[in-house]
Design an enzyme around this catalytic site. Structure first.
Site, PDB file in Angstrom:
ATOM      1  N   SER A  38       3.524   7.821  11.527  1.00  0.00           N
ATOM      2  CA  SER A  38       2.426   7.287  10.961  1.00  0.00           C
ATOM      3  C   SER A  38       1.474   8.340  10.260  1.00  0.00           C
ATOM      4  CB  SER A  38       1.423   6.482  12.071  1.00  0.00           C
ATOM      5  OG  SER A  38       0.841   7.613  13.017  1.00  0.00           O
ATOM      6  N   CYS A  39       0.353   8.001   9.543  1.00  0.00           N
ATOM      7  CA  CYS A  39      -0.683   8.745   8.741  1.00  0.00           C
ATOM      8  C   CYS A  39      -1.164   9.601   9.725  1.00  0.00           C
ATOM      9  CB  CYS A  39      -1.558   7.732   8.103  1.00  0.00           C
ATOM     10  SG  CYS A  39      -2.376   6.410   9.178  1.00  0.00           S
ATOM     11  N   HIS A  58      -9.301   8.261   8.042  1.00  0.00           N
ATOM     12  CA  HIS A  58      -9.262   8.711   9.515  1.00  0.00           C
ATOM     13  C   HIS A  58      -9.933  10.004   9.688  1.00  0.00           C
ATOM     14  CE1 HIS A  58      -6.742   5.469  10.205  1.00  0.00           C
ATOM     15  NE2 HIS A  58      -5.723   6.118   9.657  1.00  0.00           N
ATOM     16  N   ARG A  83     -10.125   4.551  10.571  1.00  0.00           N
ATOM     17  CA  ARG A  83     -10.796   3.470   9.548  1.00  0.00           C
ATOM     18  C   ARG A  83     -10.088   2.055  10.144  1.00  0.00           C
ATOM     19  NH1 ARG A  83      -6.254   1.580   9.510  1.00  0.00           N
ATOM     20  NH2 ARG A  83      -4.628   1.579   7.950  1.00  0.00           N
ATOM     21  N   GLN A 124      -5.455   7.884   4.843  1.00  0.00           N
ATOM     22  CA  GLN A 124      -4.504   7.157   5.531  1.00  0.00           C
ATOM     23  C   GLN A 124      -3.239   6.622   4.623  1.00  0.00           C
ATOM     24  OE1 GLN A 124      -7.633   6.094   5.399  1.00  0.00           O
ATOM     25  NE2 GLN A 124      -7.573   4.019   4.376  1.00  0.00           N
ATOM     26  N   THR A 173       0.656  -1.189   0.099  1.00  0.00           N
ATOM     27  CA  THR A 173       0.108   0.027   0.005  1.00  0.00           C
ATOM     28  C   THR A 173       0.847   1.309  -0.039  1.00  0.00           C
ATOM     29  OG1 THR A 173      -1.523  -1.435   1.187  1.00  0.00           O
ATOM     30  CG2 THR A 173      -1.919   1.131   1.031  1.00  0.00           C
ATOM     31  N   ILE A 174       1.792   1.245   0.942  1.00  0.00           N
ATOM     32  CA  ILE A 174       2.749   2.289   1.102  1.00  0.00           C
ATOM     33  C   ILE A 174       3.790   2.554   0.098  1.00  0.00           C
ATOM     34  CG2 ILE A 174       4.261   3.776   2.603  1.00  0.00           C
ATOM     35  CD1 ILE A 174       1.187   4.310   3.370  1.00  0.00           C
ATOM     36  N   HIS A 199      -1.228   7.608  19.203  1.00  0.00           N
ATOM     37  CA  HIS A 199      -1.215   8.644  18.097  1.00  0.00           C
ATOM     38  C   HIS A 199      -0.736   9.996  18.566  1.00  0.00           C
ATOM     39  CE1 HIS A 199      -4.157   5.425  17.415  1.00  0.00           C
ATOM     40  NE2 HIS A 199      -3.662   5.328  16.235  1.00  0.00           N
ATOM     41  N   GLY A 200      -1.371  10.515  19.572  1.00  0.00           N
ATOM     42  CA  GLY A 200      -0.972  11.774  20.126  1.00  0.00           C
ATOM     43  C   GLY A 200       0.455  11.720  20.551  1.00  0.00           C
ATOM     44  N   GLY A 257       4.599   2.137  11.239  1.00  0.00           N
ATOM     45  CA  GLY A 257       4.453   1.033  11.938  1.00  0.00           C
ATOM     46  C   GLY A 257       5.355   0.618  12.981  1.00  0.00           C
TER      47      GLY A 257
HETATM   48  P1  NAD Z   1       1.253  -3.699   3.242  1.00  0.00           P
HETATM   49  O1  NAD Z   1       1.055  -4.825   3.892  1.00  0.00           O
HETATM   50  O2  NAD Z   1       0.311  -3.261   2.211  1.00  0.00           O
HETATM   51  O3  NAD Z   1       2.664  -3.741   2.428  1.00  0.00           O
HETATM   52  C1  NAD Z   1       3.648  -4.284   3.055  1.00  0.00           C
HETATM   53  C2  NAD Z   1       4.496  -4.728   1.809  1.00  0.00           C
HETATM   54  O4  NAD Z   1       5.768  -5.541   2.434  1.00  0.00           O
HETATM   55  C3  NAD Z   1       3.744  -6.399   1.127  1.00  0.00           C
HETATM   56  O5  NAD Z   1       3.977  -6.031  -0.147  1.00  0.00           O
HETATM   57  C4  NAD Z   1       4.615  -7.327   1.926  1.00  0.00           C
HETATM   58  O6  NAD Z   1       4.652  -8.361   1.108  1.00  0.00           O
HETATM   59  C5  NAD Z   1       5.883  -6.648   2.090  1.00  0.00           C
HETATM   60  N1  NAD Z   1       6.832  -7.524   2.828  1.00  0.00           N
HETATM   61  C6  NAD Z   1       6.479  -8.558   3.930  1.00  0.00           C
HETATM   62  N2  NAD Z   1       7.451  -8.721   4.675  1.00  0.00           N
HETATM   63  C7  NAD Z   1       8.670  -8.271   4.256  1.00  0.00           C
HETATM   64  C8  NAD Z   1      10.051  -7.902   4.890  1.00  0.00           C
HETATM   65  N3  NAD Z   1      10.367  -8.687   5.849  1.00  0.00           N
HETATM   66  N4  NAD Z   1      10.471  -7.107   4.307  1.00  0.00           N
HETATM   67  C9  NAD Z   1      10.106  -5.992   3.117  1.00  0.00           C
HETATM   68  N5  NAD Z   1       8.970  -6.250   2.638  1.00  0.00           N
HETATM   69  C10 NAD Z   1       7.935  -7.080   3.283  1.00  0.00           C
HETATM   70  O7  NAD Z   1       1.587  -2.513   4.594  1.00  0.00           O
HETATM   71  P2  NAD Z   1       1.368  -0.945   4.250  1.00  0.00           P
HETATM   72  O8  NAD Z   1      -0.006  -0.614   4.718  1.00  0.00           O
HETATM   73  O9  NAD Z   1       2.027  -0.418   3.115  1.00  0.00           O
HETATM   74  O10 NAD Z   1       2.164  -0.603   5.531  1.00  0.00           O
HETATM   75  C11 NAD Z   1       3.565  -0.420   5.568  1.00  0.00           C
HETATM   76  C12 NAD Z   1       4.267   0.410   6.407  1.00  0.00           C
HETATM   77  O11 NAD Z   1       3.550   1.723   6.267  1.00  0.00           O
HETATM   78  C13 NAD Z   1       3.847  -0.091   8.017  1.00  0.00           C
HETATM   79  O12 NAD Z   1       4.920   0.303   8.927  1.00  0.00           O
HETATM   80  C14 NAD Z   1       2.552   0.762   8.335  1.00  0.00           C
HETATM   81  O13 NAD Z   1       2.250   1.062   9.553  1.00  0.00           O
HETATM   82  C15 NAD Z   1       2.940   2.247   7.440  1.00  0.00           C
HETATM   83  N6  NAD Z   1       1.821   3.150   7.311  1.00  0.00           N
HETATM   84  C16 NAD Z   1       0.579   2.433   6.663  1.00  0.00           C
HETATM   85  C17 NAD Z   1      -0.433   3.035   6.299  1.00  0.00           C
HETATM   86  C18 NAD Z   1      -1.774   2.510   5.959  1.00  0.00           C
HETATM   87  O14 NAD Z   1      -2.603   3.276   5.750  1.00  0.00           O
HETATM   88  N7  NAD Z   1      -1.641   1.545   5.075  1.00  0.00           N
HETATM   89  C19 NAD Z   1      -0.215   4.359   6.637  1.00  0.00           C
HETATM   90  C20 NAD Z   1       0.549   5.132   7.067  1.00  0.00           C
HETATM   91  C21 NAD Z   1       1.810   4.176   7.440  1.00  0.00           C
END
Ligand code: NAD
Length: 351
Positions: A148-149, A228, A177, A312, A18-19, A202-203, A119
């Site tokens: 974080s977001c 959110h 969310r 987010q 996602t990110i 968060h805060g 995360g």
């Molecule tokens: P995600 O699950 O969508 O993507 C994570 C990716 O990393 C996947 O493609 C997965 O296969 C891969 N992966 C798995 N194990 C791995 C490893 N050991 N090394 C490298 N890659 C690996 O997760 P996301 O939502 O993109 O979240 C990524 C980070 O961003 C987290 O720390 C999360 O808390 C943070 N974050 C997420 C959001 C959100 O809303 N999704 C917002 C802000 C921050």
């Protein structure tokens, strides 16, 4: 500028989810950066996006049998993580939360700069980052964490307030969310779930980038996937000299904040905010900006009340780009970096 760089910053994305896929696009849009590769743990539909964009695809791991699996499914895999790190200046770790410690050891062994996401805990790197709060503190460091977001969203509107007032005491409730639109394994789907760890993280996480802001938060997860919402109460110090209107003007001039009148624009829920975001035309319907409802802002005495909405999946994306420049020491002024990042992203999406 801290100094002229002749070559582009070589950026790798470890974790193309996602990110990661969004940071990859945002990096690809910048003329001072080169995306040298993205990793996937194995062949999956997500690889098709990397192929379509022409991003070199690597395996998250170095084991030959894991690398070979990509070819079995018709993907060209350029090697394992070590191969990618060997051609990288800075790696943006976008792996799922709490996998950071293992990855950090690999980055340090390879001698590359590194960035983690929200995360992970602040203690992993001992540093955190948002563009407006502490770009300067992150100049030329080895590694950091983009918060974080939710924390990024709080930082966007609270830091300019703090900078004006010199002190700030904040209580906020995060209405979160439950899951991202692509998640099938998370909930709740028919409940409101309070975060029973009080206060929520968060805060207080804002204080990892701006320790001077006194802030606490509560959080509840609700059955929605799109945004959110924050309900915020901020106590301003005596003599702040602000009014509701001047605070709105301050935020109108703040990068990556959108202020809109809900009733006048018929944009009274997060569903309409997201519809507006889709109209803007960025990929995935992203909204990098924090959305503040003008008619939901009210200063009563020294107490400020407001609501804001956070997309987010995308508000942290431009922060990641600015953070790369901070680590590499190529842009010391955060506002210059923000302007460069955002202009390049907007051109990329032909706005
Ligand atoms: P995600 O699950 O969508 O993507 C994570 C990716 O990393 C996947 O493609 C997965 O296969 C891969 N992966 C798995 N194990 C791995 C490893 N050991 N090394 C490298 N890659 C690996 O997760 P996301 O939502 O993109 O979240 C990524 C980070 O961003 C987290 O720390 C999360 O808390 C943070 N974050 C997420 C959001 C959100 O809303 N999704 C917002 C802000 C921050």
């Amino acid at each position: 500028m801290c100094g002229q760089r002749m070559s582009k910053i070589k950026v790798a994305i470890n974790g193309f989810g996602t990110i990661g896929k969004r940071v990859a696009d945002a990096v690809d849009a910048q003329d001072d950066m080169e995306l040298v590769g993205v990793t996937k743990t194995g062949p999956s539909f997500g690889c098709d996006l990397a192929v379509k964009k022409g991003f070199p695809l690597y395996c998250t791991f170095d084991e030959p049998d894991r690398i070979a699996r990509f070819a079995d499914q018709g993907y060209v895999c350029s090697g394992g993580l070590s191969d990618l790190l060997a051609i990288t200046d800075v790696v943006v770790d976008c792996s799922p939360g709490k996998t950071g410690a293992e990855n950090l050891a690999k980055y340090q062994a390879a001698g590359v700069k590194y960035m983690f996401q929200g995360g992970e805990k602040h203690t992993l790197t001992g540093r955190s980052y948002t563009s407006s709060a502490n770009h300067a503190e992150n100049l030329n460091v080895e590694g950091t964490r983009v918060v974080s977001c939710n924390t990024t969203g709080l930082s966007r509107t609270l830091v300019p307030l703090y900078d004006h007032c010199g002190s700030l005491k904040v209580e906020c409730t995060m209405i979160r969310r439950a899951a991202d639109p692509g998640d099938s394994g998370k909930g709740p789907i028919n409940a409101i779930k309070p975060v029973l760890k009080v206060p929520s993280h968060h805060g207080p996480d804002v204080m990892t980038v701006k320790p001077e802001i006194e802030i606490n938060s509560l959080a509840v997860a609700v059955p929605t996937t799109i945004m959110h919402t924050h309900a915020i109460t901020a106590d301003l110090p005596p003599g702040h000299g602000l009014t509701t209107e001047s605070i709105l003007d301050m935020w109108r001039e703040t990068p990556r904040v959108i202020v809109m009148h809900g009733a006048d624009n018929r944009i009274t829920t997060t569903a309409e905010v997201m519809e507006m975001a889709r109209d803007i035309g960025r990929k995935w319907g992203d909204l990098h900006e924090i959305f503040v409802w003008e008619d939901g802002v009210s200063l009563q005495g020294d107490r400020l009340y407001y609501f804001q909405a956070i997309h987010q999946e995308s508000d942290v994306i431009p922060e990641n780009v600015d953070c790369i420049r901070a680590l590499m020491g190529t842009e010391s002024d955060w506002q210059t970096s923000v302007a460069k990042t955002d202009a390049a992203i907007d051109i990329y999406y032909n706005l």
